[in-house]
Design a protein around this motif. Sequence first.
Motif, PDB file in Angstrom:
ATOM      1  N   ASP A 194       1.768  -0.740  -8.814  1.00  0.00           N
ATOM      2  CA  ASP A 194       0.531  -0.479  -9.857  1.00  0.00           C
ATOM      3  C   ASP A 194      -0.482  -0.316  -8.909  1.00  0.00           C
ATOM      4  O   ASP A 194      -0.831  -0.728  -8.134  1.00  0.00           O
ATOM      5  N   PRO A 195      -1.217   0.984  -9.033  1.00  0.00           N
ATOM      6  CA  PRO A 195      -2.075   1.331  -8.088  1.00  0.00           C
ATOM      7  C   PRO A 195      -3.500   0.505  -8.292  1.00  0.00           C
ATOM      8  O   PRO A 195      -4.596   0.691  -7.551  1.00  0.00           O
ATOM      9  N   THR A 196      -3.562  -0.348  -9.478  1.00  0.00           N
ATOM     10  CA  THR A 196      -4.700  -0.963  -9.996  1.00  0.00           C
ATOM     11  C   THR A 196      -4.842  -2.133  -9.209  1.00  0.00           C
ATOM     12  O   THR A 196      -5.878  -2.843  -9.027  1.00  0.00           O
ATOM     13  N   LEU A 197      -3.703  -2.697  -8.608  1.00  0.00           N
ATOM     14  CA  LEU A 197      -3.791  -3.997  -7.800  1.00  0.00           C
ATOM     15  C   LEU A 197      -4.691  -3.852  -6.578  1.00  0.00           C
ATOM     16  O   LEU A 197      -4.618  -2.907  -5.794  1.00  0.00           O
ATOM     17  N   ASP A 198      -5.098  -4.948  -6.282  1.00  0.00           N
ATOM     18  CA  ASP A 198      -6.052  -4.999  -4.959  1.00  0.00           C
ATOM     19  C   ASP A 198      -4.789  -5.559  -4.039  1.00  0.00           C
ATOM     20  O   ASP A 198      -4.291  -6.711  -4.211  1.00  0.00           O
ATOM     21  N   PRO A 199      -4.373  -4.801  -3.038  1.00  0.00           N
ATOM     22  CA  PRO A 199      -3.274  -5.066  -2.193  1.00  0.00           C
ATOM     23  C   PRO A 199      -3.376  -6.495  -1.394  1.00  0.00           C
ATOM     24  O   PRO A 199      -2.490  -7.245  -1.381  1.00  0.00           O
ATOM     25  N   PHE A 200      -4.608  -6.679  -0.835  1.00  0.00           N
ATOM     26  CA  PHE A 200      -5.183  -8.058  -0.007  1.00  0.00           C
ATOM     27  C   PHE A 200      -4.620  -9.237  -0.921  1.00  0.00           C
ATOM     28  O   PHE A 200      -3.912  -9.998  -0.540  1.00  0.00           O
ATOM     29  N   MET A 201      -5.294  -9.355  -1.913  1.00  0.00           N
ATOM     30  CA  MET A 201      -5.292 -10.349  -2.875  1.00  0.00           C
ATOM     31  C   MET A 201      -3.881 -10.593  -3.517  1.00  0.00           C
ATOM     32  O   MET A 201      -3.256 -11.596  -3.728  1.00  0.00           O
ATOM     33  N   THR A 202      -3.196  -9.486  -3.978  1.00  0.00           N
ATOM     34  CA  THR A 202      -1.848  -9.679  -4.453  1.00  0.00           C
ATOM     35  C   THR A 202      -1.035 -10.088  -3.589  1.00  0.00           C
ATOM     36  O   THR A 202       0.029 -11.048  -3.657  1.00  0.00           O
ATOM     37  N   VAL A 203      -0.903  -9.632  -2.142  1.00  0.00           N
ATOM     38  CA  VAL A 203      -0.034 -10.318  -1.032  1.00  0.00           C
ATOM     39  C   VAL A 203      -0.486 -11.643  -0.859  1.00  0.00           C
ATOM     40  O   VAL A 203       0.555 -12.483  -0.678  1.00  0.00           O
ATOM     41  N   GLN A 204      -1.551 -12.076  -1.002  1.00  0.00           N
ATOM     42  CA  GLN A 204      -2.095 -13.569  -0.768  1.00  0.00           C
ATOM     43  C   GLN A 204      -1.128 -14.338  -1.787  1.00  0.00           C
ATOM     44  O   GLN A 204      -0.849 -15.519  -1.382  1.00  0.00           O
ATOM     45  N   LYS A 235       0.919  -1.316   0.005  1.00  0.00           N
ATOM     46  CA  LYS A 235       0.027   0.061  -0.010  1.00  0.00           C
ATOM     47  C   LYS A 235       0.750   1.362   0.113  1.00  0.00           C
ATOM     48  O   LYS A 235       0.602   2.226  -0.782  1.00  0.00           O
ATOM     49  N   ARG A 236       2.014   1.162   0.594  1.00  0.00           N
ATOM     50  CA  ARG A 236       2.958   2.517   0.784  1.00  0.00           C
ATOM     51  C   ARG A 236       3.473   2.627  -0.756  1.00  0.00           C
ATOM     52  O   ARG A 236       3.734   3.532  -1.225  1.00  0.00           O
ATOM     53  N   GLN A 237       3.998   1.349  -1.316  1.00  0.00           N
ATOM     54  CA  GLN A 237       4.548   1.703  -2.531  1.00  0.00           C
ATOM     55  C   GLN A 237       3.480   2.112  -3.564  1.00  0.00           C
ATOM     56  O   GLN A 237       4.015   2.894  -4.437  1.00  0.00           O
ATOM     57  N   GLN A 238       2.143   1.574  -3.671  1.00  0.00           N
ATOM     58  CA  GLN A 238       1.245   2.193  -4.436  1.00  0.00           C
ATOM     59  C   GLN A 238       0.970   3.705  -4.048  1.00  0.00           C
ATOM     60  O   GLN A 238       1.032   4.564  -5.107  1.00  0.00           O
ATOM     61  N   ALA A 239       0.919   4.087  -3.020  1.00  0.00           N
ATOM     62  CA  ALA A 239       0.716   5.593  -2.608  1.00  0.00           C
ATOM     63  C   ALA A 239       1.786   6.399  -3.117  1.00  0.00           C
ATOM     64  O   ALA A 239       1.769   7.684  -3.436  1.00  0.00           O
ATOM     65  N   ASP A 240       3.094   5.759  -3.011  1.00  0.00           N
ATOM     66  CA  ASP A 240       4.225   6.471  -3.620  1.00  0.00           C
ATOM     67  C   ASP A 240       4.512   6.662  -5.215  1.00  0.00           C
ATOM     68  O   ASP A 240       5.385   7.141  -5.500  1.00  0.00           O
ATOM     69  N   GLY A 241       3.502   5.911  -5.855  1.00  0.00           N
ATOM     70  CA  GLY A 241       3.660   5.798  -7.119  1.00  0.00           C
ATOM     71  C   GLY A 241       4.799   4.780  -7.788  1.00  0.00           C
ATOM     72  O   GLY A 241       5.204   4.790  -8.772  1.00  0.00           O
ATOM     73  N   ILE A 242       5.088   3.920  -6.703  1.00  0.00           N
ATOM     74  CA  ILE A 242       6.063   2.900  -7.258  1.00  0.00           C
ATOM     75  C   ILE A 242       5.544   1.558  -7.590  1.00  0.00           C
ATOM     76  O   ILE A 242       5.827   0.802  -8.560  1.00  0.00           O
TER      77      ILE A 242
END
Length: 238
Positions: A174-184, A165-172
Motif C-alpha cells: 500500500d503506497p499510502t502507508l508511512d514506511p517509517f511508522m509502519t515498520v515501527q 519502500k521497495r515493495q511500495q515502489a513495485d506496487g506490492i
Amino acid sequence: MASRGGSTRGRRVTGASDPQQQRRESGPQTDKGQQRRDQLLEAAHTVFERKGFVDARVADIVAEARVAQGTFYSYFDSKDTIFREVCEIVVERMMADVAAATVVPREASMRERIRAGLRGYIEVYRENARMIALMEQVGTFTPEMRETRLHVREAWLAQLERVLKRQQADGIADPTLDPFMTVQVLGAMADHTCYVWLSLGKPFEEEDVLESLTTVWARTIGVDDSTSWRTAAGTAPA
C-alpha cells in the motif's frame, strides 16, 4: 564474535590526555592486539549470558578471557562499555543470520516471503533470546543504556523500512502507508511477541505465532487485501 578491526563502536571519545584512554580510542595497532580485544568481547558475551549484566564483573570477564585485569582496561573503560559493544555485535550478527535463514523460492508469493522472513527472525531470536532479554533489562538503567537499546533496534527497523519502500515502489504494498511508522509498529509486534514467548516463557505454539504474525503483517501492508488501497489510489486491482 569478532569485531571489525579499527571499529570505534563502544569507545568513548573524550579528548582527554590520559594515555590509556587514547589507546582505547585509537584501537588496537597490531593483529595481536585486535585478537586480544576480540577475545575479551567473546568472554564478555559468555559472562553476560551466564551471569546477567548486574552480577557480571570485570573480574569475571578477564577470568573467562584468561588475561590480566589491566589488559581489559587497555581496550575498554568499563563493564558498561563492553556490554554496549557486545550488544551491537550481537545485533549485527542477528541481521546477517536472519538474511541467511530466509530462503525463499523465486516463485514464492509475497505472503510466503513475509512468512519466511518472520520464520528466520524467530529462529535467530531464539538463539539470542538471553542477550535480547538483557538488552531490555539494561535499557532501563541509564540514558546511555536506553540509547544503546534503541540503537540496536533501529538497525533492524531501518532494514525493514528499505524493504517496505521497495515493495511500495513495485506496487506490492500500500503506497499510502508511512514506511517509517509502519515498520515501527510491525517491528514492535514481532519483537515483543518473541520476547513474551522466548524470553518470558509464554507457551505459544510456533506455527500459531508464525501464522498470526504473517497474517497481521501481510494485511497491514496491503498484501492480503489490496483491493481497497488500489481502488483508492485509482489503480485497478491486479
